[in-house]
Scaffold this motif. Structure first.
Motif: not given
Ligand SMILES: Cc1cc2nc3c(=O)[nH]c(=O)nc-3n(C[C@H](O)[C@H](O)[C@H](O)COP(=O)(O)OP(=O)(O)OC[C@H]3O[C@@H](n4cnc5c(N)ncnc54)[C@H](O)[C@@H]3O)c2cc1C
Length: 546
Positions: A186-188, A219, A434, A437
């Motif tokens: 989980g990221g979001s 990162s 996100i 919302l």
């Molecule tokens: C190049 C790169 C560098 C990064 N560096 C860092 C870092 O240094 N530190 C760090 O902590 N993170 C980092 N990230 C992570 C980044 O912040 C996350 O990838 C991002 O927050 C999305 O989380 P996730 O990938 O888990 O996707 P998910 O949380 O699975 O989300 C996937 C999709 O679902 C949507 N979604 C989620 N919840 C809902 C909801 N309730 N309703 C509707 N839509 C929803 C989101 O908008 C998204 O479009 C990095 C990402 C990238 C690509």
């Protein structure tokens, strides 16, 4: 083999120009948001950033990306990332310009606005090195949650010295910081974090913990310290995790591998494991999400600034190319339909600049209730809308260059880099949904709707379509039954605020064309669909980079 033909009708590259002096929309946004600001430093920075020499550093740092050395040649773990010397040149320039931490200690009236302008300009040169710069800038408000650590680290986070050596903090001239929230599951929804924190004692920096778990996106892993989330008995908490421990030992942060990314090539993004890594509590136990979101807010500002800078760069490249390239007997910039595309891109770019700089102003006046409300409201709005428009914008600007635009090295190869970078600001630090919302959450605050109305009041009576939208927004917000319309609302709040700002910062031609197209519907579904009555000459002349 030049013997077969003469090369002609190919443009001279856009180099050795002053990014600040030639960016009229940015200069006007600065006058509006910080009228007394001394722009001498920005002017100097603009010349350096536009130089051919720095463009070469940007290219080299991207072509020769970071390399992970997990072990030394004798098999000992080292967890080091090696960068091309050009990367360090870029970092030195950004740090020297105070784009990382200095606004928190500068004492003039507009340090965040000044830094925002510098950050936006730097993005035009090279955006991926700005990842650690942005995170270092953003860390301060959250790090203040541990006064002992902030007392030690604050001054060196604000220092303009770039010191990439792996050393204890006391021995360093300048420090950088990153963040670790996202895990595999989980990221979001960071509440799903499984990384654990076990109490490990108490010392001068407060409660110490041993952290075990992983981060899936981490990162700039060569930063000096990170704010990370981990679970304690009381729930998700925020921790300060240095790479080198105060006694000089290396902390147990294992870099598993570097991500192979679409763009953002000069920046290292890694996957890490923490094996009982030492970390100190920041803020209250169980209060990790609000604590680290103080950092997230500032990085979201930078996403909006960064995409605005990338848009400006893409537009400048498109204008440079079309001003020199002829087709069907005329310069492309003089072909009526191309003028429509260029003017439409110029409107979008200027509106993005105006909104991002307005948001930056809110952080210069935290004690002002209206500005605090704007910071809360406009952060998700600007991050959502500006970043959402970026990829579409870059594709259209690329097309202005024809085939040259799609080629990495030929012509203005920078365009390909801009295009690959564009989706990133929309995804990280809270993806589009996100942000939309989060706007709904922000609007639940008692004063939010009134603050929005106050912000739009400056433009009352200037354009019927803006008046109509401004009048409708409070009812739409009040009656919104479901989050399913959140993106639509975020878009419309962004457009209304952008229009109101353009009235105050841009010439009448820009304001009128923006409102006619984006608000009154005299527009199509791609760029280049402005109405025939648009003042194309005025809009294009204002945007010209030379
Ligand atoms: C190049 C790169 C560098 C990064 N560096 C860092 C870092 O240094 N530190 C760090 O902590 N993170 C980092 N990230 C992570 C980044 O912040 C996350 O990838 C991002 O927050 C999305 O989380 P996730 O990938 O888990 O996707 P998910 O949380 O699975 O989300 C996937 C999709 O679902 C949507 N979604 C989620 N919840 C809902 C909801 N309730 N309703 C509707 N839509 C929803 C989101 O908008 C998204 O479009 C990095 C990402 C990238 C690509």
């Amino acid at each position: 083999m030049n013997s077969t033909h003469e090369v002609f009708n190919q443009p001279a590259p856009l180099a050795d120009y002053n990014l600040f002096e030639t960016n009229r929309p940015l200069r006007d946004a600065l006058k509006f948001n910080a009228p007394a600001l001394d722009t001498t430093g920005l002017r100097q920075l603009g010349a350096t950033l536009g130089s051919g020499a720095m463009q070469t550093h940007a290219r080299l740092a991207n072509v020769h990306g970071p390399v992970l050395h997990s072990h030394d040649r004798f098999g000992r773990r080292v967890d080091q990332v090696e960068f091309h010397p050009s990367y360090h040149e870029l970092m030195k320039l950004a740090t020297g310009a105070g784009l990382h931490g200095s606004p928190w200690s500068d004492e003039d009236a507009s340090p965040h606005v000044r830094r925002a302008a510098g950050f936006m300009l730097f993005t035009e040169l090279e955006p991926s090195t700005l990842c650690p710069i942005s995170m270092s800038y953003a860390a301060t408000p959250a790090l203040r949650g541990n006064t002992a650590i902030y007392a030690d680290w604050g001054p060196r986070l604000a220092s303009r010295a770039y010191d990439p050596e792996l050393k204890p903090w006391q021995a360093k001239a300048g420090l950088t910081m990153g963040m670790g929230m996202t895990e595999k599951q989980g990221g979001s929804d960071v509440r799903a974090n499984t990384t654990r924190a076990e109490p490990a004692g108490l010392d001068g920096w407060g409660e110490r913990y041993a952290i075990t778990g992983h981060k899936w996106f981490f990162s700039a892993p060569m930063c000096d310290a990170f704010l990370v989330l981990a679970q304690t008995q009381s729930g998700l908490s925020c921790f300060f995790l240095p790479r080198v421990l105060p006694d000089g030992g290396l902390n147990a942060i294992r870099i598993q591998r570097l991500k192979d990314k679409l763009g953002n090539k000069a920046n290292a993004s890694s996957e890490v494991e923490f094996e009982g890594a030492q970390a100190w509590l920041v803020g209250g136990e169980g209060r990790g999400i609000p604590q680290i979101l103080e950092m997230g807010t500032m990085t979201r500002l930078d996403c909006a600034l960064g995409t605005s800078g990338l848009m400006r760069q893409a537009l400048a490249l498109a204008l440079n190319h079309t001003s020199q390239r002829k087709a069907f007997g005329k310069l492309l910039v003089d072909q009526p339909l191309m003028r429509n595309v260029l003017a439409d891109l110029a409107l979008e770019s200027e509106a993005a600049t105006a909104l991002a700089m307005r948001l930056a102003r809110a952080f210069d006046r935290p004690g002002d209730a209206h500005e605090a409300a704007m910071a809360r409201l406009l952060t998700p709005v600007a991050k959502f809308w500006i970043c959402k428009r970026g990829s579409h914008f870059a594709q259209e600007a690329m097309e202005c260059l024809g085939g040259n635009g799609y080629v990495e090295e030929g012509g203005e190869g920078i365009m390909a880099r801009v295009y690959r970078e564009m989706p990133l600001n929309s995804i990280w630090e809270g993806a589009g949904n996100i942000m939309a919302l989060d706007l709904l959450r922000a609007l639940r605050k008692a004063d939010a709707v009134a603050a929005l109305a106050q912000e739009l009041a400056a433009a009352k009576g200037a354009h019927p379509a803006l008046d109509k939208l401004a009048a409708a927004l409070p009812t739409r917000i009040e009656e919104m039954a479901s989050e399913v319309e959140a993106r639509r609302l975020a878009q419309d709040v962004a457009l209304a605020v952008q229009a109101a700002l353009l009235l105050q910062t841009a010439p009448a031609a820009v304001f009128a064309a923006f409102c006619d197209s984006r608000l009154a519907g005299n527009w199509g579904q791609s760029f280049g669909t402005l109405g025939a009555g648009t003042d194309f000459d005025a809009i294009i002349a204002r945007a010209m980079p030379r």
